[in-house]
Write a protein that holds these residues in place. Structure first.
Motif, mmCIF file in Angstrom:
data_model
loop_
_atom_site.group_PDB
_atom_site.id
_atom_site.type_symbol
_atom_site.label_atom_id
_atom_site.label_comp_id
_atom_site.label_asym_id
_atom_site.label_seq_id
_atom_site.Cartn_x
_atom_site.Cartn_y
_atom_site.Cartn_z
ATOM 1 N N LYS A 12 0.830 -1.210 0.000
ATOM 2 C CA LYS A 12 0.000 0.000 0.000
ATOM 3 C C LYS A 12 0.865 1.261 0.000
ATOM 4 O O LYS A 12 0.548 2.245 -0.674
ATOM 5 C CB LYS A 12 -0.920 -0.005 1.230
ATOM 6 C CG LYS A 12 -1.913 1.136 1.253
ATOM 7 C CD LYS A 12 -2.775 1.101 2.503
ATOM 8 C CE LYS A 12 -3.725 2.287 2.524
ATOM 9 N NZ LYS A 12 -4.502 2.355 3.780
ATOM 10 N N ASP A 13 1.966 1.212 0.750
ATOM 11 C CA ASP A 13 2.869 2.370 0.855
ATOM 12 C C ASP A 13 3.889 2.435 -0.281
ATOM 13 O O ASP A 13 4.812 3.251 -0.250
ATOM 14 C CB ASP A 13 3.607 2.340 2.204
ATOM 15 C CG ASP A 13 2.680 2.520 3.387
ATOM 16 O OD1 ASP A 13 1.521 2.941 3.175
ATOM 17 O OD2 ASP A 13 3.095 2.223 4.527
ATOM 18 N N LYS A 14 3.736 1.545 -1.268
ATOM 19 C CA LYS A 14 4.617 1.505 -2.454
ATOM 20 C C LYS A 14 6.078 1.272 -2.070
ATOM 21 O O LYS A 14 6.997 1.846 -2.659
ATOM 22 C CB LYS A 14 4.468 2.794 -3.272
ATOM 23 C CG LYS A 14 3.056 3.019 -3.789
ATOM 24 C CD LYS A 14 2.928 4.322 -4.532
ATOM 25 C CE LYS A 14 1.486 4.575 -4.961
ATOM 26 N NZ LYS A 14 1.287 5.902 -5.549
ATOM 27 N N LYS A 15 6.263 0.416 -1.068
ATOM 28 C CA LYS A 15 7.631 0.072 -0.646
ATOM 29 C C LYS A 15 8.040 -1.314 -1.126
ATOM 30 O O LYS A 15 9.075 -1.834 -0.724
ATOM 31 C CB LYS A 15 7.742 0.180 0.880
ATOM 32 C CG LYS A 15 7.661 1.620 1.370
ATOM 33 C CD LYS A 15 7.770 1.709 2.872
ATOM 34 C CE LYS A 15 7.698 3.164 3.324
ATOM 35 N NZ LYS A 15 7.693 3.284 4.808
ATOM 36 N N ALA A 16 7.205 -1.893 -1.980
ATOM 37 C CA ALA A 16 7.554 -3.149 -2.646
ATOM 38 C C ALA A 16 7.794 -2.818 -4.115
ATOM 39 O O ALA A 16 6.879 -2.357 -4.806
ATOM 40 C CB ALA A 16 6.421 -4.166 -2.506
ATOM 41 N N ASN A 17 9.026 -2.992 -4.571
ATOM 42 C CA ASN A 17 9.375 -2.607 -5.940
ATOM 43 C C ASN A 17 9.216 -3.788 -6.888
ATOM 44 O O ASN A 17 9.872 -4.816 -6.723
ATOM 45 C CB ASN A 17 10.812 -2.071 -5.987
ATOM 46 C CG ASN A 17 10.971 -0.810 -5.164
ATOM 47 O OD1 ASN A 17 10.119 0.072 -5.198
ATOM 48 N ND2 ASN A 17 12.048 -0.725 -4.394
ATOM 49 N N LYS A 18 8.328 -3.622 -7.885
ATOM 50 C CA LYS A 18 8.016 -4.710 -8.818
ATOM 51 C C LYS A 18 8.524 -4.369 -10.215
ATOM 52 O O LYS A 18 8.223 -3.289 -10.738
ATOM 53 C CB LYS A 18 6.501 -4.938 -8.861
ATOM 54 C CG LYS A 18 5.912 -5.448 -7.555
ATOM 55 C CD LYS A 18 4.412 -5.572 -7.625
ATOM 56 C CE LYS A 18 3.734 -4.244 -7.376
ATOM 57 N NZ LYS A 18 2.262 -4.342 -7.295
ATOM 58 N N THR A 19 9.290 -5.294 -10.790
ATOM 59 C CA THR A 19 9.790 -5.122 -12.155
ATOM 60 C C THR A 19 9.255 -6.243 -13.033
ATOM 61 O O THR A 19 9.346 -7.413 -12.675
ATOM 62 C CB THR A 19 11.331 -5.134 -12.185
ATOM 63 O OG1 THR A 19 11.822 -4.059 -11.378
ATOM 64 C CG2 THR A 19 11.861 -4.977 -13.599
ATOM 65 N N THR A 28 2.326 2.460 -9.729
ATOM 66 C CA THR A 28 0.988 2.202 -9.187
ATOM 67 C C THR A 28 0.581 0.789 -9.596
ATOM 68 O O THR A 28 1.193 0.200 -10.481
ATOM 69 C CB THR A 28 -0.040 3.208 -9.746
ATOM 70 O OG1 THR A 28 0.014 3.177 -11.177
ATOM 71 C CG2 THR A 28 0.240 4.621 -9.264
ATOM 72 N N GLY A 29 -0.440 0.267 -8.965
ATOM 73 C CA GLY A 29 -0.852 -1.108 -9.258
ATOM 74 C C GLY A 29 -2.309 -1.183 -9.672
ATOM 75 O O GLY A 29 -3.145 -1.700 -8.944
ATOM 76 N N ARG A 30 -2.623 -0.654 -10.841
ATOM 77 C CA ARG A 30 -4.012 -0.649 -11.316
ATOM 78 C C ARG A 30 -4.342 -1.944 -12.063
ATOM 79 O O ARG A 30 -3.459 -2.630 -12.568
ATOM 80 C CB ARG A 30 -4.253 0.549 -12.242
ATOM 81 C CG ARG A 30 -3.870 1.901 -11.659
ATOM 82 C CD ARG A 30 -4.587 2.195 -10.361
ATOM 83 N NE ARG A 30 -4.211 3.496 -9.830
ATOM 84 C CZ ARG A 30 -4.334 3.843 -8.572
ATOM 85 N NH1 ARG A 30 -4.823 2.986 -7.680
ATOM 86 N NH2 ARG A 30 -3.979 5.042 -8.161
#
Length: 230
Positions: free
Chosen positions: A91-98, A162-164
């Motif tokens: 939620k806090d965007k502290k997981a970085n996804k590539t 963001t994760g839409r």
């Protein structure tokens, strides 16, 4: 030919007392839906129950999802202590996804940030990327970089801000770069196995209990195009 996950062939990237990281196959559902197909969450529970000979129900928390035709990293919480902490990280965007995506069109720039306003159509199970804000839309941001030029295709590295819903699929399609196999977002034909060439390749986050930073990498699927990217 589809090769769905079972408890005996799970591609486990990492496991400890609190989390388990799976390399999801194309076609695997992360959570149950109206199809009634066995979701990956239940398969992982069955694996844990058998491996550790656990009596009764096995706890497993779903932290995030991947679209059914997408492959790559899915993280689950094995304890009720880990789940809310992982949820907060995401939620806090502290997981970085590539992600890695193989697209039909060459992007207009080799490296860019895409900003759209996404509006979801639940009936179509599809999201539309708008240049400007429209009613009931949500801001979507991703960063892409061209990694490799293949025969007729292009390999892009995508970092999500963001994760839409269907964000990468919709945003890349909006710039003329539909993902290979993705009929829903403008590619001309489907892949034989029902997959699309979108792979959740890397995830970096702080362990919810141990507090050290961890990076997980999911091996690419075994097919000629992905193999050309290795």
């Amino acid at each position: 030919m589809k090769h769905f996950s079972t408890k005996d062939n799970l591609q486990i990237i990492y496991e400890d007392n609190h989390i388990i990281v799976i390399n999801k196959r194309a076609g695997d559902l992360v959570q149950g839906d109206k199809t009634g197909d066995t979701p990956l969450a239940d398969i992982v529970k069955a694996y844990i129950k058998e491996k550790y000979q656990k009596p009764g129900n096995v706890y497993l928390g779903v932290v995030h999802r991947l679209d059914r035709p997408t492959t790559g990293i899915v993280l689950f919480a094995k304890t009720s202590k880990a789940l809310p902490r992982l949820n907060k990280l995401f939620k806090d965007k502290k997981a970085n996804k590539t992600y890695l995506a193989i697209t039909k069109g060459k992007p207009p720039k080799d490296k860019a940030t895409l900003v759209h306003w996404m509006k979801r159509n639940p009936k179509q199970n599809k999201s539309y990327a708008h240049e400007k804000e429209v009613a009931e839309s949500k801001k979507a941001i991703l960063h892409y970089e061209l990694q490799k030029v293949l025969n007729n295709y292009y390999l892009l590295k995508v970092d999500l801000e963001t994760g839409r819903h269907h964000q990468i699929r919709s945003q890349l399609s909006a710039i003329g770069c539909p993902i290979k196999g993705d009929l829903k977002y403008g590619f001309g034909r489907s892949n034989k196995d029902g997959s699309i060439h979108l792979h959740a390749h890397k995830l970096t986050l702080v362990h919810p209990v141990k507090k050290q930073e961890l990076t997980f990498t999911a091996p690419l699927p075994d097919d000629p195009l992905w193999n050309a990217c290795k």
